[in-house]
Design a protein around this motif. Structure first.
Motif, PDB file in Angstrom:
ATOM      1  N   MET A   1       0.853  -1.180   0.000  1.00 18.87           N
ATOM      2  CA  MET A   1       0.000   0.000   0.000  1.00 18.87           C
ATOM      3  C   MET A   1       0.891   1.233   0.000  1.00 18.87           C
ATOM      4  O   MET A   1       1.754   1.392   0.869  1.00 18.87           O
ATOM      5  CB  MET A   1      -0.895  -0.038   1.247  1.00 18.87           C
ATOM      6  N   ASP A   2       0.695   2.097  -0.975  1.00 15.86           N
ATOM      7  CA  ASP A   2       1.617   3.209  -1.156  1.00 15.86           C
ATOM      8  C   ASP A   2       0.852   4.529  -1.213  1.00 15.86           C
ATOM      9  O   ASP A   2      -0.017   4.724  -2.058  1.00 15.86           O
ATOM     10  CB  ASP A   2       2.416   3.014  -2.454  1.00 15.86           C
ATOM     11  N   PHE A   3       1.182   5.419  -0.298  1.00 22.48           N
ATOM     12  CA  PHE A   3       0.637   6.774  -0.327  1.00 22.48           C
ATOM     13  C   PHE A   3       1.751   7.766  -0.615  1.00 22.48           C
ATOM     14  O   PHE A   3       1.728   8.901  -0.148  1.00 22.48           O
ATOM     15  CB  PHE A   3      -0.065   7.083   0.996  1.00 22.48           C
ATOM     16  N   ASP A   4       2.750   7.283  -1.385  1.00 17.16           N
ATOM     17  CA  ASP A   4       3.898   8.089  -1.797  1.00 17.16           C
ATOM     18  C   ASP A   4       4.772   8.492  -0.609  1.00 17.16           C
ATOM     19  O   ASP A   4       5.296   9.595  -0.564  1.00 17.16           O
ATOM     20  CB  ASP A   4       3.445   9.330  -2.577  1.00 17.16           C
ATOM     21  N   GLY A   5       4.956   7.538   0.295  1.00 18.44           N
ATOM     22  CA  GLY A   5       5.837   7.791   1.425  1.00 18.44           C
ATOM     23  C   GLY A   5       7.272   7.355   1.179  1.00 18.44           C
ATOM     24  O   GLY A   5       8.142   7.593   2.019  1.00 18.44           O
ATOM     25  N   GLY A   6       7.528   6.736   0.028  1.00 14.84           N
ATOM     26  CA  GLY A   6       8.877   6.289  -0.296  1.00 14.84           C
ATOM     27  C   GLY A   6       9.403   5.330   0.761  1.00 14.84           C
ATOM     28  O   GLY A   6       8.671   4.463   1.251  1.00 14.84           O
ATOM     29  N   LEU A  39       1.092  10.509   5.230  1.00 18.02           N
ATOM     30  CA  LEU A  39       0.204  10.138   6.332  1.00 18.02           C
ATOM     31  C   LEU A  39      -1.156  10.814   6.175  1.00 18.02           C
ATOM     32  O   LEU A  39      -2.201  10.208   6.452  1.00 18.02           O
ATOM     33  CB  LEU A  39       0.845  10.506   7.672  1.00 18.02           C
ATOM     34  N   ASP A  40      -1.163  12.045   5.717  1.00 12.70           N
ATOM     35  CA  ASP A  40      -2.423  12.744   5.488  1.00 12.70           C
ATOM     36  C   ASP A  40      -3.261  12.017   4.434  1.00 12.70           C
ATOM     37  O   ASP A  40      -4.476  11.852   4.599  1.00 12.70           O
ATOM     38  CB  ASP A  40      -2.145  14.180   5.041  1.00 12.70           C
ATOM     39  N   ALA A  45      -7.896   8.254   3.151  1.00 12.23           N
ATOM     40  CA  ALA A  45      -8.397   7.002   2.566  1.00 12.23           C
ATOM     41  C   ALA A  45      -8.987   6.091   3.631  1.00 12.23           C
ATOM     42  O   ALA A  45     -10.079   5.522   3.451  1.00 12.23           O
ATOM     43  CB  ALA A  45      -7.263   6.292   1.825  1.00 12.23           C
ATOM     44  N   TRP A  46      -8.300   5.939   4.737  1.00 10.91           N
ATOM     45  CA  TRP A  46      -8.732   4.986   5.762  1.00 10.91           C
ATOM     46  C   TRP A  46      -9.950   5.460   6.540  1.00 10.91           C
ATOM     47  O   TRP A  46     -10.716   4.655   7.054  1.00 10.91           O
ATOM     48  CB  TRP A  46      -7.572   4.686   6.703  1.00 10.91           C
TER      49      TRP A  46
END
Length: 347
Positions: A1-6, A39-40, A45-46
């Motif tokens: 799961m990726d929220f572009d946190g690298g 995180l935002d 999403a969650w």
């Protein structure tokens, strides 16, 4: 799961939980702009995802998070590009966590300071192990206790929040639990079992009843009474005077006074007013106030001087401007709290 946190922050769906792991252990999980934005996105999403009943935030390594990435802030500010947008997004995230509609569990097994406090202590459950330490040490680097400290610290009884803000002193898990900063304490060795059970049930309060182990308060009652007496004084000048009167005969007062005298005089004045004001403000109002202060701090001298002394020229003595508490004018302090016009924080 990726929220572009690298490689700085990891997101997983495990059972009924959305699990966030800070993954910068070599930097003591210092919070970056990329981590804040990721995180935002995850919380957005969650919060809408019916399969997620609880969000858990934890960290790799020996620190939960030692604060924000102050070296980057220093370099950007010195280059004439202070990272105002980083702080704006961070403060918006802090406010979002406070109003998050689902249980938000921070599992803290190590030091937590500054920016790390902002992404953990505004959640519904703040769970600390015996390895945890809490501090808001910003006045020692010419800054101020931000990330919602003006909402968090005034609620602590016995003027304990004012004491933490003006000294920057660390406390361990027992004092965090006693003061109300932590909601629960568990054994470090039980973390895996606690997380496994929480991911299965999605019900933190029920799970915590099975893992909670009360931690003893470390600061003894006479010292707590002294903190309450000294730090409940009606002004910063009165706090200092109260400590001075007691210092000749009392070791705690003498040590506390010596600590405060190493801090930025401007930061002390700002922090005293900020914590007092926060007592009657909502979380959103506190974040708007802190953003006003932040903008002035980034345009000033002491923040960069404090970072220079602590990080760039490690161990050197900062040269604060002004150099003494009585040299800080009331009008100068007022300016930190003045409205920003069209640059006010939008929440």
């Amino acid at each position: 799961m990726d929220f572009d946190g690298g490689d700085e922050i990891r997101f997983e769906r495990l059972g009924r939980a959305g699990v966030v792991t800070l993954t910068r252990p070599q930097a003591l999980n210092a919070v970056t702009h990329r981590m804040v934005r990721a995180l935002d996105k995850a919380l957005s999403a969650w919060e809408r995802d019916h399969g997620v009943d609880v969000v858990i935030v934890k960290a790799e390594g020996r620190a939960f998070s030692a604060g924000g990435d102050i070296l980057h802030i220093y370099e950007a500010g010195r280059a004439g590009q202070p990272p105002v947008e980083f702080f704006a997004d961070e403060y918006r995230l802090n406010a979002r966590i406070k109003r998050f509609k689902k249980p938000y569990v921070a599992l803290i097994d190590g030091i937590v300071m500054g920016g790390g406090v902002g992404i953990s202590f505004h959640g519904s459950q703040r769970v600390m192990t015996e390895n945890a330490q809490f501090a808001m040490p910003e006045v020692g680097i010419g800054f101020f206790p931000d990330v919602g400290a003006s909402h968090l610290l005034p609620d602590l009884g016995g003027s304990f929040g004012m004491y933490l803000a003006l000294t920057g002193n660390r406390i361990r898990h027992g004092d965090a639990l006693w003061s109300g900063l932590a909601t629960h304490t568990i054994k470090a060795e039980d973390q895996s079992g606690f997380l496994d059970r929480l991911c299965v049930t999605g019900d933190p309060e029920t799970v915590l009843r099975g893992f909670f182990v009360a931690a003893k308060r470390e600061i003894d009652r006479p010292v707590l009474e002294m903190i309450s007496r000294h730090f409940a004084q009606p002004s910063l000048v009165d706090i200092i005077a109260s400590l001075e009167r007691a210092a000749t005969a009392d070791e705690f007062a003498a040590k506390t006074l010596a600590t405060i005298r190493t801090r930025s005089p401007t930061s002390l004045h700002v922090a005293w007013r900020q914590i007092g004001a926060g007592l009657t403000l909502s979380m959103d109002e506190c974040m708007k106030m802190e953003f006003r202060i932040l903008n002035r701090m980034l345009a000033g001298h002491d923040f960069y001087e404090g970072i220079r002394a602590a990080i760039i020229d490690k161990g050197s003595k900062p040269q604060w401007r002004p150099a003494s508490l009585d040299a800080v004018r009331a009008a100068d302090v007022d300016a930190y709290f003045a409205p920003l016009g069209d640059r006010e924080l939008d929440l």
